[in-house]
Every structure is written in structure tokens, then in C-alpha cells.
Design a protein around this motif. Structure first.
Motif, PDB file in Angstrom:
ATOM      1  N   TYR A   1      10.849  -6.056   1.995  1.00 35.95           N
ATOM      2  CA  TYR A   1      10.496  -7.088   1.019  1.00 35.95           C
ATOM      3  C   TYR A   1       9.535  -8.107   1.608  1.00 35.95           C
ATOM      4  O   TYR A   1       8.703  -8.681   0.884  1.00 35.95           O
ATOM      5  N   GLU A   2       9.618  -8.312   2.914  1.00 33.33           N
ATOM      6  CA  GLU A   2       8.659  -9.206   3.567  1.00 33.33           C
ATOM      7  C   GLU A   2       7.240  -8.653   3.449  1.00 33.33           C
ATOM      8  O   GLU A   2       6.276  -9.406   3.277  1.00 33.33           O
ATOM      9  N   ALA A   3       7.107  -7.324   3.522  1.00 32.80           N
ATOM     10  CA  ALA A   3       5.794  -6.691   3.387  1.00 32.80           C
ATOM     11  C   ALA A   3       5.331  -6.672   1.928  1.00 32.80           C
ATOM     12  O   ALA A   3       4.141  -6.800   1.632  1.00 32.80           O
ATOM     13  N   ARG A   4       6.285  -6.525   1.008  1.00 29.72           N
ATOM     14  CA  ARG A   4       5.926  -6.452  -0.412  1.00 29.72           C
ATOM     15  C   ARG A   4       5.309  -7.753  -0.915  1.00 29.72           C
ATOM     16  O   ARG A   4       4.547  -7.748  -1.883  1.00 29.72           O
ATOM     17  N   LYS A   5       5.647  -8.865  -0.267  1.00 29.94           N
ATOM     18  CA  LYS A   5       5.057 -10.147  -0.662  1.00 29.94           C
ATOM     19  C   LYS A   5       3.537 -10.147  -0.491  1.00 29.94           C
ATOM     20  O   LYS A   5       2.833 -10.915  -1.144  1.00 29.94           O
ATOM     21  N   PHE A   6       3.052  -9.276   0.383  1.00 26.88           N
ATOM     22  CA  PHE A   6       1.606  -9.172   0.621  1.00 26.88           C
ATOM     23  C   PHE A   6       0.954  -8.093  -0.258  1.00 26.88           C
ATOM     24  O   PHE A   6      -0.240  -7.849  -0.150  1.00 26.88           O
ATOM     25  N   GLY A   7       1.757  -7.436  -1.094  1.00 23.28           N
ATOM     26  CA  GLY A   7       1.233  -6.377  -1.951  1.00 23.28           C
ATOM     27  C   GLY A   7       1.375  -4.990  -1.384  1.00 23.28           C
ATOM     28  O   GLY A   7       0.897  -4.013  -1.977  1.00 23.28           O
ATOM     29  N   VAL A   8       2.057  -4.848  -0.246  1.00 15.33           N
ATOM     30  CA  VAL A   8       2.287  -3.524   0.356  1.00 15.33           C
ATOM     31  C   VAL A   8       3.347  -2.803  -0.457  1.00 15.33           C
ATOM     32  O   VAL A   8       4.378  -3.375  -0.817  1.00 15.33           O
ATOM     33  N   ARG A   9       3.115  -1.526  -0.737  1.00 16.53           N
ATOM     34  CA  ARG A   9       4.067  -0.748  -1.534  1.00 16.53           C
ATOM     35  C   ARG A   9       4.064   0.700  -1.070  1.00 16.53           C
ATOM     36  O   ARG A   9       3.169   1.138  -0.337  1.00 16.53           O
ATOM     37  N   SER A  10       5.064   1.432  -1.494  1.00 17.13           N
ATOM     38  CA  SER A  10       5.161   2.840  -1.114  1.00 17.13           C
ATOM     39  C   SER A  10       4.010   3.635  -1.717  1.00 17.13           C
ATOM     40  O   SER A  10       3.470   3.278  -2.773  1.00 17.13           O
ATOM     41  N   ALA A  11       3.631   4.720  -1.030  1.00 17.64           N
ATOM     42  CA  ALA A  11       2.536   5.623  -1.423  1.00 17.64           C
ATOM     43  C   ALA A  11       1.154   5.006  -1.195  1.00 17.64           C
ATOM     44  O   ALA A  11       0.146   5.621  -1.510  1.00 17.64           O
ATOM     45  N   MET A  12       1.103   3.808  -0.635  1.00 14.59           N
ATOM     46  CA  MET A  12      -0.184   3.166  -0.331  1.00 14.59           C
ATOM     47  C   MET A  12      -0.702   3.686   1.010  1.00 14.59           C
ATOM     48  O   MET A  12       0.079   3.936   1.932  1.00 14.59           O
ATOM     49  N   ALA A  13      -1.998   3.852   1.129  1.00 14.17           N
ATOM     50  CA  ALA A  13      -2.585   4.237   2.407  1.00 14.17           C
ATOM     51  C   ALA A  13      -2.268   3.160   3.438  1.00 14.17           C
ATOM     52  O   ALA A  13      -2.388   1.965   3.169  1.00 14.17           O
ATOM     53  N   SER A  14      -1.839   3.597   4.614  1.00 14.16           N
ATOM     54  CA  SER A  14      -1.454   2.645   5.660  1.00 14.16           C
ATOM     55  C   SER A  14      -2.599   1.697   6.019  1.00 14.16           C
ATOM     56  O   SER A  14      -2.383   0.518   6.315  1.00 14.16           O
ATOM     57  N   LYS A  15      -3.809   2.211   5.980  1.00 20.51           N
ATOM     58  CA  LYS A  15      -4.981   1.391   6.297  1.00 20.51           C
ATOM     59  C   LYS A  15      -5.119   0.237   5.307  1.00 20.51           C
ATOM     60  O   LYS A  15      -5.417  -0.902   5.695  1.00 20.51           O
ATOM     61  N   THR A  16      -4.882   0.525   4.033  1.00 25.53           N
ATOM     62  CA  THR A  16      -4.929  -0.515   3.002  1.00 25.53           C
ATOM     63  C   THR A  16      -3.805  -1.516   3.205  1.00 25.53           C
ATOM     64  O   THR A  16      -4.009  -2.732   3.085  1.00 25.53           O
ATOM     65  N   ALA A  17      -2.609  -0.995   3.523  1.00 22.73           N
ATOM     66  CA  ALA A  17      -1.454  -1.871   3.747  1.00 22.73           C
ATOM     67  C   ALA A  17      -1.704  -2.834   4.904  1.00 22.73           C
ATOM     68  O   ALA A  17      -1.379  -4.020   4.828  1.00 22.73           O
ATOM     69  N   LYS A  18      -2.319  -2.324   5.968  1.00 21.25           N
ATOM     70  CA  LYS A  18      -2.615  -3.151   7.146  1.00 21.25           C
ATOM     71  C   LYS A  18      -3.639  -4.224   6.812  1.00 21.25           C
ATOM     72  O   LYS A  18      -3.567  -5.349   7.323  1.00 21.25           O
ATOM     73  N   ARG A  19      -4.563  -3.899   5.946  1.00 23.77           N
ATOM     74  CA  ARG A  19      -5.568  -4.885   5.539  1.00 23.77           C
ATOM     75  C   ARG A  19      -4.918  -6.006   4.716  1.00 23.77           C
ATOM     76  O   ARG A  19      -5.257  -7.183   4.878  1.00 23.77           O
ATOM     77  N   LEU A  20      -3.977  -5.639   3.856  1.00 27.73           N
ATOM     78  CA  LEU A  20      -3.286  -6.636   3.042  1.00 27.73           C
ATOM     79  C   LEU A  20      -2.353  -7.508   3.881  1.00 27.73           C
ATOM     80  O   LEU A  20      -2.175  -8.694   3.593  1.00 27.73           O
ATOM     81  N   CYS A  21      -1.760  -6.878   4.903  1.00 27.18           N
ATOM     82  CA  CYS A  21      -0.781  -7.581   5.737  1.00 27.18           C
ATOM     83  C   CYS A  21      -1.091  -7.296   7.205  1.00 27.18           C
ATOM     84  O   CYS A  21      -0.563  -6.333   7.783  1.00 27.18           O
ATOM     85  N   PRO A  22      -1.940  -8.090   7.834  1.00 27.30           N
ATOM     86  CA  PRO A  22      -2.367  -7.830   9.215  1.00 27.30           C
ATOM     87  C   PRO A  22      -1.218  -7.759  10.218  1.00 27.30           C
ATOM     88  O   PRO A  22      -1.342  -7.089  11.249  1.00 27.30           O
ATOM     89  N   ASN A  23      -0.109  -8.426   9.948  1.00 26.97           N
ATOM     90  CA  ASN A  23       1.021  -8.425  10.874  1.00 26.97           C
ATOM     91  C   ASN A  23       2.041  -7.319  10.571  1.00 26.97           C
ATOM     92  O   ASN A  23       3.143  -7.317  11.118  1.00 26.97           O
ATOM     93  N   LEU A  24       1.655  -6.393   9.712  1.00 27.87           N
ATOM     94  CA  LEU A  24       2.565  -5.323   9.315  1.00 27.87           C
ATOM     95  C   LEU A  24       2.952  -4.461  10.519  1.00 27.87           C
ATOM     96  O   LEU A  24       2.115  -4.074  11.323  1.00 27.87           O
ATOM     97  N   ILE A  25       4.252  -4.175  10.618  1.00 30.06           N
ATOM     98  CA  ILE A  25       4.777  -3.353  11.709  1.00 30.06           C
ATOM     99  C   ILE A  25       5.083  -1.961  11.162  1.00 30.06           C
ATOM    100  O   ILE A  25       5.866  -1.822  10.216  1.00 30.06           O
TER     101      ILE A  25
END
Length: 348
Positions: A37-61
Motif C-alpha cells: 500500500y505504501e507503493a500504491r500511493k505512488f500509483g504502482v500497481r500489479s501488472a505494471m512494468a517494473s521500469k514504470t513503477a520505479k519511475r513513479l516511485c524512485p524508492n521502490l524496493i
């Protein structure tokens, strides 16, 4: 379950608690299987390309998935369900329908059953679950998303039709993204808009699904909870660390996928008639090709031959390939075939 895969990882690794976590592939090439849920606050969601997720949330682990552990926890949760009812229809490792009209504890209120189940899940697994409670599957599923995480929501019979009228069409379970976009272009933005369309209009524009849409926008869903729901397909797909274009490289990857697929087919003790190949290009275009036999495919070599022929038909590739997958469908299971004379396919 709430952010199931990610929550298991945060439970088992205290250093991840309170931090944005994505379960899935690497930041460069993978796909997000689940997000905290901490990641979802940045717009990260399942089935998203990891590269896109990292761009939305730079601190994503990023954490590699541990499916065996997720299955273990899922089995623990199922044991809790069975204390109340045998009518359990799993949708995935982390979600299921339960029919508790009649239950082992003779509890009259479904809300009390949901409360007890959620408390037992928390005590046994350390994880939180949310529940949706209603008188049919569509409404229960809809309700389950309202008070997530760690909450419950009830839609009572007299509330159903009015509640669905206010529901945005994109939140209708069974209405996918493409269909929702099509409906929006037709001026259908809410359940009320959908309800104003005739059955004939919906069937003409959406085929068989139109009848389903006509029912659910009125809060109706006659599907029963099915504890014996039949698995429809078995598949394997791999996202490559680099885009592939060379046939030799693709053949190597195809062999790996074939080995994994056959292992799963044997484990499920299932045989199919249809083999499909899926290709995702570097620009995220996806194509699929399928072959269906009149006979059951029960030979590993035959699956390999079909897969190679379908891949060869797509070569040379016009662009880099980032993902490839194989699926066997039109399944029949060994337990259902006993005593029958079965036409088999053998390769020579």
C-alpha cells in the motif's frame, strides 16, 4: 487478502515494513506482481512494468516472489474457511467466495462470520484481510474493495440497486479496461447509465457478456459459489532480461518454457487440446497464436513440435521480444478420464 504477496514479504522481513515494496522482476525488465500500500500511493500497481513503477516511485524496493510461501499461507487461510463452510470458490491464492447461508457454526449473521474469519487470519498468519458481504457474488466482490485494507463492507438487498447505480463503470467486476473505455465512449459512465441501455443494445454491442451486464447493473447475479470450479488452462511465461531477436536465443528460451510447462501439466495431471503461444514485443504490443487438436495432447514431444512451428511462423521477428509464453487449454483431467477409451496424440 490485503496486498497479499507484498504483505507476506513485509511480515517476513521487518526491514520492509512501512516501505514501498514491489514483488516481481527487476527494476529494468520485470513486471510488478504485487505492490504494498505504501507503493500504491505512488500509483504502482500489479501488472505494471517494473521500469514504470520505479519511475513513479524512485524508492521502490523490488523483492523476488516466493510462491511456495504464498501457497503455504493460502492453505492456512483455507483451513480457517473450512471451519465455517465447504462452499469455497477460490479466485486466486489470496481471494475466494464463501457461501455461508448455512454454516458449520450456525451463525446467523454473515458479518459476524466475516469478522471471526478476519480475526483468525490475523492471529494465524499475522496478515490482514478485507471482506465484502452481500447476497450474490457480484455484490460481494464489489463490496470487498470498498474498505480495503483491513475492513468490511455490506451491501444489503434493499440497498443493492441504488448502490450499483452510483458505481463507476470501471469498478464493475467483469468489465475490463478495454470494455470500460468502449462504454465510456457510448456515454456509459455509471451503473445508472448502463441500466438505461436495453438488453438488445448490450447484446448487440458486447455479445454474450451483454446479458451479464444487463443483470449486474440491477444488482442481480444468479451464479452459485462453485467449490469444484474447473481449471481452464495451464501456462508459463517468461520476461527476458534483454530484448531478444535472434532465433537461436528464442529457441533456448522456448525450451526452458516448454520444460516448465510440461512439469506443470504433469503435476496437474491434466491434458489439453489447445496450445497457445504469446509474444510481447519491446513496444509492449502483444500477439497470440493458437492451435487446437481434435484429440488430447498427452505427449511432451508433440507440444514441443507445435510450439516450435508456431514460433517459426513468427520469425524473423520485426522487433525485439521482451516476453514469451505458452499455454495449454481445453483441459481434461486424469481423474475424469479413468475408465474411458481416450484418443491420444503421440509423436513419432
Amino acid at each position: 487478502m490485503d496486498a497479499f504477496f507484498a504483505s507476506v514479504e513485509q511480515r517476513d522481513n521487518p526491514e520492509l515494513k512501512g516501505k514501498p515494496v514491489a514483488v516481481g522482476g527487476s527494476a529494468e525488465r520485470g513486471v510488478v506482481a504485487a505492490a504494498s500500500y505504501e507503493a500504491r500511493k505512488f500509483g504502482v500497481r500489479s501488472a505494471m512494468a517494473s521500469k514504470t513503477a520505479k519511475r513513479l516511485c524512485p524508492n521502490l524496493i523490488f523483492v523476488k516472489p516466493r510462491f511456495e510461501e504464498y501457497k503455504n499461507v493460502s492453505n492456512q487461510i483455507r483451513e480457517i474457511f473450512l471451519e465455517y463452510t465447504e462452499l469455497i470458490e477460490p479466485l486466486s491464492l489470496d481471494e475466494a467466495y464463501l457461501d455461508v447461508t448455512e454454516n458449520h457454526k450456525n451463525i446467523l449473521l454473515a458479518t459476524e462470520i466475516a469478522k471471526q474469519i478476519r480475526e483468525k487470519i490475523k492471529a494465524k498468519t499475522g496478515l490482514t484481510a478485507s471482506a465484502g458481504i452481500s447476497f450474490n457474488k457480484f455484490l460481494a466482490k464489489t463490496a470487498s474493495d470498498v474498505n480495503k485494507p483491513n475492513g468490511m463492507f455490506v451491501i444489503k438487498p434493499h440497498q443493492a440497486e441504488a448502490y450499483v447505480e452510483t458505481l463507476p463503470i470501471k469498478r464493475f467486476y467483469g468489465v475490463g479496461k478495454v470494455t470500460a473505455e468502449k462504454m465510456t465512449k457510448m456515454g456509459i459512465a455509471t451503473g445508472k447509465d448502463l441500466k438505461e441501455k436495453s438488453l438488445e443494445f448490450l447484446v448487440n454491442n458486447f455479445g454474450k457478456a451483454g446479458r451479464y451486464y444487463h443483470e449486474i447493473c440491477r444488482g442481480k447475479d444468479n451464479r452459485k459459489v462453485n467449490p469444484d470450479r474447473i481449471r481452464k488452462s495451464i501456462g508459463v511465461e517468461n520476461t527476458f532480461s534483454n530484448d531478444l531477436n535472434s532465433p537461436d536465443e528464442l529457441y533456448v528460451e522456448l525450451d526452458i518454457i516448454l520444460a516448465q510447462l510440461w512439469k506443470r501439466v504433469k503435476k496437474a495431471r491434466a491434458f489439453g487440446k489447445t496450445l497457445s503461444i504469446k509474444i510481447k514485443y519491446d513496444d509492449f504490443e502483444i500477439i497470440t497464436r493458437s492451435r487446437t487438436s481434435q484429440l488430447l495432447i498427452m505427449e511432451e514431444q508433440f507440444i514441443s513440435k507445435q510450439a516450435y512451428e508456431m514460433l517459426n511462423a513468427l520469425l524473423p521477428s520485426p522487433k525485439g521480444i521482451r516476453l514469451m509464453g505458452l499455454t495449454v487449454s481445453n483441459l481434461e483431467f486424469e481423474s475424469d478420464l479413468e475408465g474411458r477409451q481416450i484418443p491420444l496424440i503421440f509423436s513419432i
